[in-house]
Design an enzyme around this catalytic site. Structure first.
Site, PDB file in Angstrom:
ATOM      1  N   GLU A  39      15.804  32.763  23.684  1.00  0.00           N
ATOM      2  CA  GLU A  39      14.579  32.075  24.097  1.00  0.00           C
ATOM      3  C   GLU A  39      14.097  31.054  23.067  1.00  0.00           C
ATOM      4  O   GLU A  39      13.508  30.041  23.418  1.00  0.00           O
ATOM      5  CB  GLU A  39      13.472  33.092  24.386  1.00  0.00           C
ATOM      6  N   PHE A  45       6.570  48.951  29.091  1.00  0.00           N
ATOM      7  CA  PHE A  45       7.898  48.461  28.699  1.00  0.00           C
ATOM      8  C   PHE A  45       7.906  46.928  28.666  1.00  0.00           C
ATOM      9  O   PHE A  45       7.446  46.276  29.593  1.00  0.00           O
ATOM     10  CB  PHE A  45       8.951  48.962  29.697  1.00  0.00           C
ATOM     11  N   GLN A  46       8.410  46.375  27.577  1.00  0.00           N
ATOM     12  CA  GLN A  46       8.478  44.925  27.358  1.00  0.00           C
ATOM     13  C   GLN A  46       7.113  44.249  27.493  1.00  0.00           C
ATOM     14  O   GLN A  46       7.003  43.142  28.018  1.00  0.00           O
ATOM     15  CB  GLN A  46       9.518  44.267  28.279  1.00  0.00           C
ATOM     16  N   LYS A  54       3.650  39.972  36.426  1.00  0.00           N
ATOM     17  CA  LYS A  54       4.604  40.042  37.529  1.00  0.00           C
ATOM     18  C   LYS A  54       3.906  40.077  38.888  1.00  0.00           C
ATOM     19  O   LYS A  54       4.347  39.433  39.845  1.00  0.00           O
ATOM     20  CB  LYS A  54       5.484  41.281  37.360  1.00  0.00           C
ATOM     21  N   MET A  91      19.535  22.931   0.298  1.00  0.00           N
ATOM     22  CA  MET A  91      18.274  22.484  -0.285  1.00  0.00           C
ATOM     23  C   MET A  91      17.727  23.540  -1.245  1.00  0.00           C
ATOM     24  O   MET A  91      17.203  23.220  -2.317  1.00  0.00           O
ATOM     25  CB  MET A  91      17.260  22.160   0.812  1.00  0.00           C
TER      26      MET A  91
END
Lengths: 563, 166
Positions: free
Chosen positions: A52, A114-115, A164, A473
Site C-alpha cells: 500500500e 479484526f484489521q 464496510k 549519504m
C-alpha cells in the site's frame, strides 16, 4: 443522477468518475470486497500495487506529473497504516492525493475488531483534512469536499475512511455541484497594495535574487516567473522542489541553493539585498544556519499559505495568495523599468565561472555525475524521478531541467523508496513520456517489490541504480563527521539487480565501466518493458558542494574536506 | 504574553482532537481550554488561553485557521473582554472551622454547594487571581480536592465573534 437506490460502493465509483478520476492505485482486502466487486466492472483503471505504501507514492507521482489529484485505495488496519508514509510524504510536499481506506463496519468501530485501526486519528497530523463516513448519505459530499480540499489552496492529502457497511448500504444518489465549507476559503484574492509595494522594493534593489520553491510549480507560474526574472534582470535559484520552475539553461539560472546547492546560488543569496521568495518555505536544508541566512536582504514572501509567513525567517513584505495571479499583477507594474542589477549579474557570472559544479571524471570507474549527464544527453525531456540520498542530489545537480513537472522527488519528508513507485505513477499519468527513476541501491530495495506491478501491469520505467554498495549519504556523513566509522551502511554484495529484474520477467543491464554507460542507457530506452540498469559506481564518491548541517550556506565544504 | 482566543469550530466529532493535536505537535502551550456548543447547535466555541509573544500568536492563529473545521478565530484583549473560570474546592471542615470557612466564602461571593460531617464543597467563579486567592485562604483548613474548568470569555459591549457564520 438516479432515482433507484444504489450501494455506497457503486456511489463511490460514480463520485470518482464525477471528479474525473481515471486511475486508482490500490490493494484489496476484506472490508473492501464490495468496493472491489464494483471496480471489477468499472472503466476506472485500477493499478494493483504490491504494497500500500507504493500505492500512496504512485498516486503522489501521478499527481506531481499531471497536476491532477492522485487516488490510492487500501483496506482497513494494516492496509491503511501502510499508506501512512506515503500520506506524510504528500503532506510535506503539498501534493494533492485522496487516500481512500476501508474500515470495519460502523457497529464494530472502537471494539478492536479484526484489521481495525483508527486511521483518521493516525493521519490527523499528516492530512490536510480527513473524514470517517458514518452515513452513506454523506458519501457524495464527503468525496466532493475531499477533492476540493486536496486540490485547492495549498494542496495536500485528504483521507476518506469508509466502513464496510457504508459500502453496502443503499441510498438515492445525487452528486453535489458545489461545496460550502464555512471554515475554508482558499481563493481570497490578492492585496494589490502589497504588490505595488513589492514593485517599489524591486525598483530600489541593486542585488535581487528570486528564490522559487515547489509552489511556483503547483501554481503553474513558470511563464510569469520567467517574465519577472527577465524584466527585473534578477537571477533565479530554486529549491529542490522548485527545480523545473525556471529553465536551467537560462543565463539567469543559479540552479539549486542550500545544503547541496551551487556555490554561486548560495553566495548570491548571502549577498543579495532583496530576496523574492515564491512558493517556498525557508526549509532548514535551504537556509542552513537561520540567523546567518541572507543577512543583508529584505524579504518579499509570496505564498498561498499564511502560516508560512514568518514561520522561519522575518519577512518584510508578505503577499498571500495564488503565486500566478500575484506574479501577473507584479509583472504589470514592472513593464518598463531601468534595472540596476548589471554589476550584480557581473559578480554572479564571475562566481559561476569560478565555482561551477564539478567532479573528477575517471576512465576506470563510473562516476555517478557522469551517469546523470549521459542520461540527460540521451533523453533530455524525460521525467526524472529520484529516490532519496546521494542519487537525489546528483540528479538535482547534473541533469538540466527546463520545464515544470519534470523532476519528481521526495523533498520534505525525504522518503527512501519513494522514487520507483512514484515513477510508476508518473508513467501511468503520462504514458507518452520517458520516466526514469534515478535510484540508489539502498532506497530502491525499500520498494523493489513494485517490479511485480511494473511487470504485470506493463508499465515501462527505467530504474537507473547508482550502485555504490553503501547507504551512500549516511556513509558520506560518517566519513566527514564520524571519523570514517561506517556503522551499518555497508550493503555490498546483497543483491544482483540484473537477476532481480529477470526474476520479474523484466530486463536487467549492468554497466561497470564508464565506456558502457551510453550503450546501457540507449538499450534501456529502446526496451519494451521496465529496465533496471545497475550502474556500478565509485563507492566513495561524495556529493559536493556541501554545507554542513547548522552552518551558514556560504560555509561550503569542498571535496577532500574533513570537518 | 497571555492571549485569550475565541475559536468557532464545526460541532463535529474529532474537532477537539484536531485542535489539541495541532497545539501539541507544534509545541504551543495551552494554558486553558474550554469548549461548548454556541447558540447555533452546529457550531461550538472554544476559549483557548495561550502564552506567547506576537510571533507565536500569529503562528497559532494561522495554523489553527488551516484546520478545515475551524470557522473563525478572535483574540479577546483583556481590556475589551470579560472572562471567568469556575472551581469546585473540597475543603476539610468540622464544627470548629466551618463558620470561618463560610465567612471566607461569603467574602469571595463563593457558594457552599455541599456540606458533610468533615467537608464543605465550595463553588467559586472568577478570574484566575480570585480563584488562586480563595485557594490560598482555604489552604490552612486543608484542601482535599480541587477541580477547575477552563476559562470562558466574551467581548464587552455589543461586539460578538463570528457574526457572519451564525
Amino acid at each position: 443522477m438516479t432515482d433507484t437506490p444504489i450501494s455506497g460502493a457503486k456511489a463511490l465509483i460514480n463520485c470518482l468518475k464525477n471528479e474525473g478520476v481515471d486511475t486508482i492505485f490500490g490493494y484489496p482486502g476484506g472490508v473492501l470486497l464490495p468496493l472491489y466487486d464494483e471496480l471489477y466492472d468499472s472503466d476506472i483503471n485500477h493499478i494493483l500495487v504490491r504494497h500500500e505504501q507504493a500505492g500512496a507514492h504512485a498516486a503522489d507521482g501521478y499527481a506531481r506529473a499531471t497536476g491532477k489529484v492522485g487516488v490510492c485505495l487500501a483496506t482497513s488496519g494494516p492496509g491503511a497504516t501502510n499508506l501512512v508514509t506515503g500520506i506524510a510524504n504528500a503532506y510535506m510536499d503539498s501534493v494533492p492525493i485522496v487516500a481512500i481506506t476501508g474500515q470495519v463496519p460502523t457497529p464494530m468501530i472502537g471494539n478492536d475488531a479484526f484489521q481495525e485501526a483508527d486511521i483518521t486519528g493516525i493521519t490527523l497530523p499528516i492530512t490536510k483534512h480527513n473524514y470517517l463516513v458514518r452515513d452513506v448519505n454523506d458519501l457524495p459530499w464527503v468525496v466532493k469536499e475531499a477533492f476540493y480540499i486536496a486540490s485547492t489552496g495549498r494542496p495536500g492529502p485528504v483521507l476518506i475512511d469508509l466502513p464496510k457497511d457504508i459500502t453496502t448500504d443503499e441510498f438515492e444518489f445525487t452528486y453535489p455541484k458545489n461545496t460550502y465549507l464555512r471554515g475554508y476559503h482558499p481563493d481570497v484574492g490578492i492585496d494589490e497594495d502589497a504588490v505595488k509595494r513589492a514593485a517599489a522594493m524591486i525598483l530600489d534593489s541593486e542585488c535581487p535574487v528570486i528564490y522559487a520553491g515547489g509552489g511556483a510549480i503547483i501554481s503553474d507560474s513558470s511563464s510569469e516567473l520567467l517574465r519577472l526574472a527577465e524584466t527585473i534582470q534578477a537571477p533565479v535559484t530554486t529549491t529542490l522542489l522548485g527545480i523545473g520552475a525556471f529553465p536551467q539553461s537560462n543565463p539567469l539560472s543559479l540552479r539549486m541553493l542550500g545544503m547541496h546547492g551551487t556555490k554561486y546560488a548560495n553566495y548570491a543569496v548571502q549577498e543579495s539585498d532583496l530576496l523574492i521568495a515564491i512558493g517556498a518555505r525557508f526549509d532548514d536544508r535551504v537556509t542552513g544556519k537561520i540567523d546567518a541566512f541572507a543577512p543583508c536582504a529584505k524579504v518579499i514572501h509570496i505564498d498561498t499559505d499564511p502560516a508560512e509567513i514568518g514561520k522561519n525567517v522575518r519577512v518584510d513584505l508578505p503577499i498571500i495568495g495564488d503565486a500566478k495571479t500575484i506574479l501577473q499583477s507584479l509583472n504589470s507594474h514592472l513593464q518598463k523599468m531601468q534595472t540596476m542589477s548589471g554589476a550584480w549579474l557581473g559578480k554572479i557570472d564571475a562566481w559561476k565561472k569560478e565555482h561551477p559544479l564539478s567532479y573528477v571524471q575517471s576512465d576506470e570507474v563510473i562516476k555517478p555525475q557522469y551517469v546523470i549527464q549521459e542520461i540527460y544527453k540521451a533523453c533530455p525531456d524525460a521525467i526524472i524521478v529520484t529516490e532519496v540520498g546521494q542519487n537525489q542530489m546528483w540528479a538535482a545537480q547534473y541533469f538540466q531541467f527546463e520545464n515544470p513537472r519534470t523532476f519528481i522527488t521526495s523533498g520534505g519528508l525525504g522518503t527512501m523508496g519513494y522514487g520507483f513507485p512514484a515513477a510508476i505513477g508518473a508513467k501511468v499519468g503520462c504514458p507518452d513520456r520517458t520516466v526514469i527513476d534515478i535510484a540508489g541501491d539502498g532506497s530502491f530495495q525499500m520498494t523493489s517489490q513494485e517490479l511485480a506491478t511494473a511487470s504485470k501491469s506493463k508499465i515501462k520505467v527505467i530504474v537507473a541504480i547508482l550502485n555504490n554498495s553503501y547507504l551512500g549519504m549516511v556513509r558520506q556523513w560518517q566519513e566527514l563527521f564520524f571519523s570514517e566509522r561506517y556503522s551499518y551502511t555497508d550493503i555490498s554484495q546483497s543483491v544482483d539487480f540484473v537477476k532481480l529484474a529477470e526474476a520479474y520477467n523484466l530486463i536487467g543491464i549492468r554497466a561497470e565501466k564508464p565506456s558502457e554507460v551510453p550503450s546501457a542507457i540507449s538499450e534501456a530506452l529502446s526496451a519494451d518493458r521496465t529496465v533496471i540498469i545497475d550502474f556500478v559506481i565509485d563507492p566513495m564518491e561524495n556529493v559536493f558542494p556541501m554545507v554542513p548541517a547548522g552552518a551558514a550556506i556560504n560555509e561550503i565544504l569542498e571535496p577532500g574536506a574533513v570537518a | 504574553m497571555r492571549h485569550t482566543l475565541a475559536v468557532l469550530v464545526e460541532n463535529k466529532p474529532g474537532v477537539l482532537a484536531r485542535v489539541s493535536g495541532l497545539f501539541s505537535r507544534r509545541g504551543y502551550n495551552i494554558e486553558s481550554l474550554a469548549v461548548g456548543m454556541t447558540e447555533n447547535p452546529l457550531i461550538s466555541r472554544m476559549t483557548i488561553v495561550v502564552e506567547g509573544d506576537d510571533r507565536v500568536l500569529l503562528q497559532v492563529t494561522s495554523q489553527l485557521s488551516k484546520l478545515i473545521d475551524v470557522i473563525s478565530i478572535s483574540d479577546l484583549p483583556p481590556s475589551e473582554s470579560v472572562d471567568r473560570g469556575l472551581a469546585l474546592i473540597k475543603v476539610a471542615a468540622d464544627t470548629g472551622t466551618r463558620a470561618d470557612i463560610m465567612q471566607i466564602a461569603g467574602i469571595f461571593r463563593a457558594k457552599i454547594i455541599d456540606i458533610g460531617a468533615e467537608t464543605l464543597v465550595i463553588e467559586v467563579t472568577g478570574d484566575k487571581g480570585k480563584i488562586r486567592a480563595i485557594e490560598n485562604m482555604l489552604g490552612r483548613f486543608g484542601i482535599k480536592e480541587v477541580v477547575r474548568t477552563g476559562r470562558v470569555a466574551l467581548h464587552r459591549g455589543t461586539k460578538t465573534v463570528g457574526e457572519e457564520y451564525k
